[in-house]
Design an enzyme around this catalytic site. Sequence first.
Site, PDB file in Angstrom:
ATOM      1  N   HIS A 196       0.838  -1.210   0.000  1.00 44.41           N
ATOM      2  CA  HIS A 196       0.000   0.000   0.000  1.00 44.41           C
ATOM      3  C   HIS A 196       0.860   1.242   0.000  1.00 44.41           C
ATOM      4  O   HIS A 196       1.060   1.844   1.042  1.00 44.41           O
ATOM      5  CB  HIS A 196      -0.914   0.006   1.226  1.00 44.41           C
ATOM      6  CG  HIS A 196      -2.093   0.921   1.103  1.00 44.41           C
ATOM      7  ND1 HIS A 196      -2.067   2.252   1.481  1.00 44.41           N
ATOM      8  CD2 HIS A 196      -3.349   0.700   0.660  1.00 44.41           C
ATOM      9  CE1 HIS A 196      -3.253   2.784   1.291  1.00 44.41           C
ATOM     10  NE2 HIS A 196      -4.044   1.876   0.796  1.00 44.41           N
ATOM     11  N   ILE A 233       1.591   4.888   1.357  1.00 47.36           N
ATOM     12  CA  ILE A 233       0.605   5.734   2.023  1.00 47.36           C
ATOM     13  C   ILE A 233      -0.047   4.904   3.124  1.00 47.36           C
ATOM     14  O   ILE A 233      -0.490   3.773   2.879  1.00 47.36           O
ATOM     15  CB  ILE A 233      -0.470   6.245   1.037  1.00 47.36           C
ATOM     16  CG1 ILE A 233       0.174   7.141  -0.030  1.00 47.36           C
ATOM     17  CG2 ILE A 233      -1.585   6.983   1.773  1.00 47.36           C
ATOM     18  CD1 ILE A 233      -0.784   7.575  -1.125  1.00 47.36           C
ATOM     19  N   GLY A 264      -6.189   4.888   5.146  1.00 45.78           N
ATOM     20  CA  GLY A 264      -7.164   5.656   5.910  1.00 45.78           C
ATOM     21  C   GLY A 264      -7.889   4.811   6.936  1.00 45.78           C
ATOM     22  O   GLY A 264      -8.168   5.268   8.050  1.00 45.78           O
ATOM     23  N   VAL A 265      -8.193   3.574   6.577  1.00 45.66           N
ATOM     24  CA  VAL A 265      -8.896   2.705   7.520  1.00 45.66           C
ATOM     25  C   VAL A 265      -8.049   2.447   8.770  1.00 45.66           C
ATOM     26  O   VAL A 265      -8.588   2.300   9.872  1.00 45.66           O
ATOM     27  CB  VAL A 265      -9.333   1.388   6.826  1.00 45.66           C
ATOM     28  CG1 VAL A 265      -8.139   0.529   6.470  1.00 45.66           C
ATOM     29  CG2 VAL A 265     -10.331   0.636   7.675  1.00 45.66           C
ATOM     30  N   GLU A 280      -8.750   3.230  12.660  1.00 45.82           N
ATOM     31  CA  GLU A 280      -8.514   2.213  13.702  1.00 45.82           C
ATOM     32  C   GLU A 280      -7.649   2.771  14.823  1.00 45.82           C
ATOM     33  O   GLU A 280      -7.906   2.504  16.000  1.00 45.82           O
ATOM     34  CB  GLU A 280      -7.851   0.970  13.092  1.00 45.82           C
ATOM     35  CG  GLU A 280      -7.432  -0.071  14.101  1.00 45.82           C
ATOM     36  CD  GLU A 280      -8.554  -0.711  14.914  1.00 45.82           C
ATOM     37  OE1 GLU A 280      -8.276  -1.192  16.039  1.00 45.82           O
ATOM     38  OE2 GLU A 280      -9.706  -0.744  14.430  1.00 45.82           O
TER      39      GLU A 280
END
Length: 150
Positions: free
Chosen positions: A54, A60, A63-64, A68
């Site tokens: 990723h 990067i 976002g998830v 979290e």
Amino acid sequence: MANPISSLEVQDIMALLPHRYPFLLIDRVIDYTPGESLTAIKNVTINEPIFTGHFPGRPIFPGVLILEAMAQATGILGFKTAAERSENELYLFAAIDEARFKKPVVPGDTMVLEVKFLKERRNMWKFYGEAKVDGQLVCCAELMCARREF
């Protein structure tokens, strides 16, 4: 009289959260006031396993995982707020609303996670969270956690 500033090191955090590497996303709590707010740190490093995919050539932080990390911060605040706590109790991420991503988080960044307690109803806790890098907002959201015993 206001509470003195409190902090938690990783050993204290691991006593509260069941998460472990590579999914423990809070490195340190720099201050908190039970029932009100908590500020935590997540150091983003290139050697985290997520960066192998990723994204190759343009790492990067997902976002998830920012969400979290904010949810883990709310769990710590919840445990520090609760008057009583069972050994078998967890705070489970239950809902997210109004999530906004403002800028990518990359290796080398230090995310400052700020969560504020909004309300509790029937073992459901609502929080507002922000993640910042160098003082700039990178993500914000309303989060709900469910206090459950297993």
